[in-house]
Design a protein around this motif. Structure first.
Motif, PDB file in Angstrom:
ATOM      1  N   VAL A 188       0.849  -1.243  -0.141  1.00  0.00           N
ATOM      2  CA  VAL A 188      -0.026  -0.020   0.034  1.00  0.00           C
ATOM      3  C   VAL A 188       0.874   1.269  -0.011  1.00  0.00           C
ATOM      4  O   VAL A 188       0.753   2.275  -0.826  1.00  0.00           O
ATOM      5  CB  VAL A 188      -0.882  -0.130   1.263  1.00  0.00           C
ATOM      6  N   LEU A 189       1.820   1.466   0.883  1.00  0.00           N
ATOM      7  CA  LEU A 189       2.802   2.403   0.748  1.00  0.00           C
ATOM      8  C   LEU A 189       3.315   2.429  -0.610  1.00  0.00           C
ATOM      9  O   LEU A 189       3.572   3.711  -0.936  1.00  0.00           O
ATOM     10  CB  LEU A 189       3.908   2.303   1.977  1.00  0.00           C
ATOM     11  N   GLY A 201       1.512   7.320  -6.391  1.00  0.00           N
ATOM     12  CA  GLY A 201       0.622   8.489  -6.813  1.00  0.00           C
ATOM     13  C   GLY A 201      -0.833   7.966  -6.904  1.00  0.00           C
ATOM     14  O   GLY A 201      -1.839   8.588  -7.367  1.00  0.00           O
ATOM     15  N   LEU A 202      -1.057   6.750  -6.495  1.00  0.00           N
ATOM     16  CA  LEU A 202      -2.368   6.061  -6.662  1.00  0.00           C
ATOM     17  C   LEU A 202      -3.361   6.555  -5.496  1.00  0.00           C
ATOM     18  O   LEU A 202      -2.982   6.821  -4.463  1.00  0.00           O
ATOM     19  CB  LEU A 202      -2.289   4.582  -6.578  1.00  0.00           C
ATOM     20  N   SER A 203      -4.483   6.867  -5.845  1.00  0.00           N
ATOM     21  CA  SER A 203      -5.706   7.242  -4.717  1.00  0.00           C
ATOM     22  C   SER A 203      -6.104   5.912  -4.058  1.00  0.00           C
ATOM     23  O   SER A 203      -5.685   4.773  -4.304  1.00  0.00           O
ATOM     24  CB  SER A 203      -6.997   7.700  -5.508  1.00  0.00           C
ATOM     25  N   ASN A 204      -6.853   6.014  -2.805  1.00  0.00           N
ATOM     26  CA  ASN A 204      -7.685   4.882  -2.172  1.00  0.00           C
ATOM     27  C   ASN A 204      -8.244   3.954  -3.086  1.00  0.00           C
ATOM     28  O   ASN A 204      -7.931   2.552  -3.266  1.00  0.00           O
ATOM     29  CB  ASN A 204      -8.075   5.264  -1.156  1.00  0.00           C
ATOM     30  N   THR A 205      -8.772   4.442  -4.041  1.00  0.00           N
ATOM     31  CA  THR A 205      -9.839   3.794  -4.975  1.00  0.00           C
ATOM     32  C   THR A 205      -8.795   2.851  -5.893  1.00  0.00           C
ATOM     33  O   THR A 205      -9.125   1.824  -6.256  1.00  0.00           O
ATOM     34  CB  THR A 205     -11.079   4.632  -5.581  1.00  0.00           C
ATOM     35  N   GLU A 206      -8.045   3.416  -6.438  1.00  0.00           N
ATOM     36  CA  GLU A 206      -7.079   2.842  -7.213  1.00  0.00           C
ATOM     37  C   GLU A 206      -6.259   1.893  -6.577  1.00  0.00           C
ATOM     38  O   GLU A 206      -6.165   0.729  -7.388  1.00  0.00           O
ATOM     39  CB  GLU A 206      -6.143   4.119  -8.123  1.00  0.00           C
ATOM     40  N   ILE A 207      -5.827   1.849  -5.287  1.00  0.00           N
ATOM     41  CA  ILE A 207      -5.095   0.930  -4.700  1.00  0.00           C
ATOM     42  C   ILE A 207      -6.029  -0.205  -4.346  1.00  0.00           C
ATOM     43  O   ILE A 207      -5.506  -1.368  -4.703  1.00  0.00           O
ATOM     44  CB  ILE A 207      -4.685   1.581  -3.482  1.00  0.00           C
ATOM     45  N   ALA A 208      -7.320   0.095  -4.182  1.00  0.00           N
ATOM     46  CA  ALA A 208      -8.192  -1.051  -3.903  1.00  0.00           C
ATOM     47  C   ALA A 208      -8.383  -1.904  -5.011  1.00  0.00           C
ATOM     48  O   ALA A 208      -8.574  -3.090  -4.930  1.00  0.00           O
ATOM     49  CB  ALA A 208      -9.731  -0.493  -3.349  1.00  0.00           C
ATOM     50  N   LEU A 218      -4.950  -3.981  -5.742  1.00  0.00           N
ATOM     51  CA  LEU A 218      -4.804  -5.183  -4.805  1.00  0.00           C
ATOM     52  C   LEU A 218      -5.983  -6.046  -4.677  1.00  0.00           C
ATOM     53  O   LEU A 218      -5.917  -6.977  -3.877  1.00  0.00           O
ATOM     54  CB  LEU A 218      -4.494  -4.434  -3.578  1.00  0.00           C
ATOM     55  N   TYR A 219      -6.839  -5.787  -5.512  1.00  0.00           N
ATOM     56  CA  TYR A 219      -8.187  -6.643  -5.093  1.00  0.00           C
ATOM     57  C   TYR A 219      -8.893  -6.621  -3.916  1.00  0.00           C
ATOM     58  O   TYR A 219      -9.250  -7.585  -3.237  1.00  0.00           O
ATOM     59  CB  TYR A 219      -8.006  -7.835  -5.734  1.00  0.00           C
ATOM     60  N   ILE A 220      -8.887  -5.499  -2.941  1.00  0.00           N
ATOM     61  CA  ILE A 220      -9.250  -5.318  -1.780  1.00  0.00           C
ATOM     62  C   ILE A 220     -10.395  -4.095  -1.502  1.00  0.00           C
ATOM     63  O   ILE A 220     -10.375  -3.360  -2.542  1.00  0.00           O
ATOM     64  CB  ILE A 220      -8.136  -5.225  -0.579  1.00  0.00           C
ATOM     65  N   SER A 221     -10.996  -4.104  -0.571  1.00  0.00           N
ATOM     66  CA  SER A 221     -12.075  -2.989  -0.525  1.00  0.00           C
ATOM     67  C   SER A 221     -11.378  -1.752  -0.013  1.00  0.00           C
ATOM     68  O   SER A 221     -10.095  -1.801   0.352  1.00  0.00           O
ATOM     69  CB  SER A 221     -13.171  -3.468   0.522  1.00  0.00           C
TER      70      SER A 221
END
Length: 234
Positions: free
Chosen positions: A178-179, A185-192, A195-198
């Motif tokens: 996540v770090l 530069g990814l947003s929370n939505t893009e990280i989710a 990584l296939y997580i909520s």
């Protein structure tokens, strides 16, 4: 107000009256924003924040009596619920790093338009960071420079985005991922999505890694990731 949302209370701080008054007028036209005061220097800004307790301060840097960096540090220390977005003509490295170290969560140059400012105000109010794209690229370049030098010396260049073994501050592998994505530069939505997580799980990981590493915001997280080799320049 759109959708019945609470108005974001904003204070404008700039030593140039024409700029200050123009920003007040501009912000007054934006939905969901209420300008509750303006000030011409850091001392006046600090007093005004104490009186009005705004959600966000738009802060100039170069001002008489108390500059924007010192004012930002004082505001963040004394009124932690108030966020600061720097809005300045100066985007040199010294100004950027000084403002971020003082606790600013946003950094925009004065060629930003109304949409940029509105987006920054909304972003910092919800606890994220908003940096001008040019400033963010400079920050990434500066933070990754020692890593590039080490790689050039050793000839050992890992794939882009690789998280090296031995994560700092007791981070879990997932927190390290996540770090690294925050540093990309990814947003929370893009990280989710990546990584296939909520998104709620992403926020939990971010809260945990921020607590472990002693980080205040995403800008500090970017610096931390490159400084500790959690992320690599692409």
């Amino acid at each position: 107000m759109s959708g019945g949302a609470r108005m974001t209370r904003v204070i404008v701080v700039d030593d140039q009256a024409v700029v200050r008054e123009g920003l007040v007028l501009l912000l007054g036209l934006l939905p969901d924003i209420e300008v509750v005061g303006s000030a011409g220097d850091g001392e006046a800004a600090l007093r005004l924040v104490g009186e009005q307790r705004p959600d966000v301060v738009l802060m100039d840097l170069r001002m008489p009596r108390m500059d924007g960096v010192e004012a930002t540090g004082r505001i963040r220390a004394e009124f932690p619920d108030t966020q600061v977005v720097v809005l300045t003509t100066y985007s040199d490295d010294e100004s950027v790093f000084a403002a971020l170290r003082a606790g600013a969560r946003g950094f925009l140059t004065k060629d930003a338009d109304a949409d940029d400012i509105a987006r920054a105000v909304a972003t910092v109010q919800r606890g994220d960071a908003q940096l001008d794209p040019t400033v963010q690229r400079r920050l990434l370049d500066t933070m990754s420079a020692p890593t590039r030098q080490t790689q050039a010396t050793t000839g050992n260049t890992p794939p882009p985005g690789t998280v090296r073994d031995g994560l700092p501050a007791g981070l879990t592998p997932r927190e390290g991922e996540v770090l690294a994505l925050i540093a990309d530069g990814l947003s929370n939505t893009e990280i989710a999505t990546r990584l296939y997580i909520s998104e709620a799980t992403v926020k939990t990981h971010i809260n945990n890694l921020f607590a472990k590493a002693g980080l205040r915001d995403r800008a500090q997280a970017v610096s931390y990731a490159f400084r500790h080799g959690v992320a690599r320049p692409q």
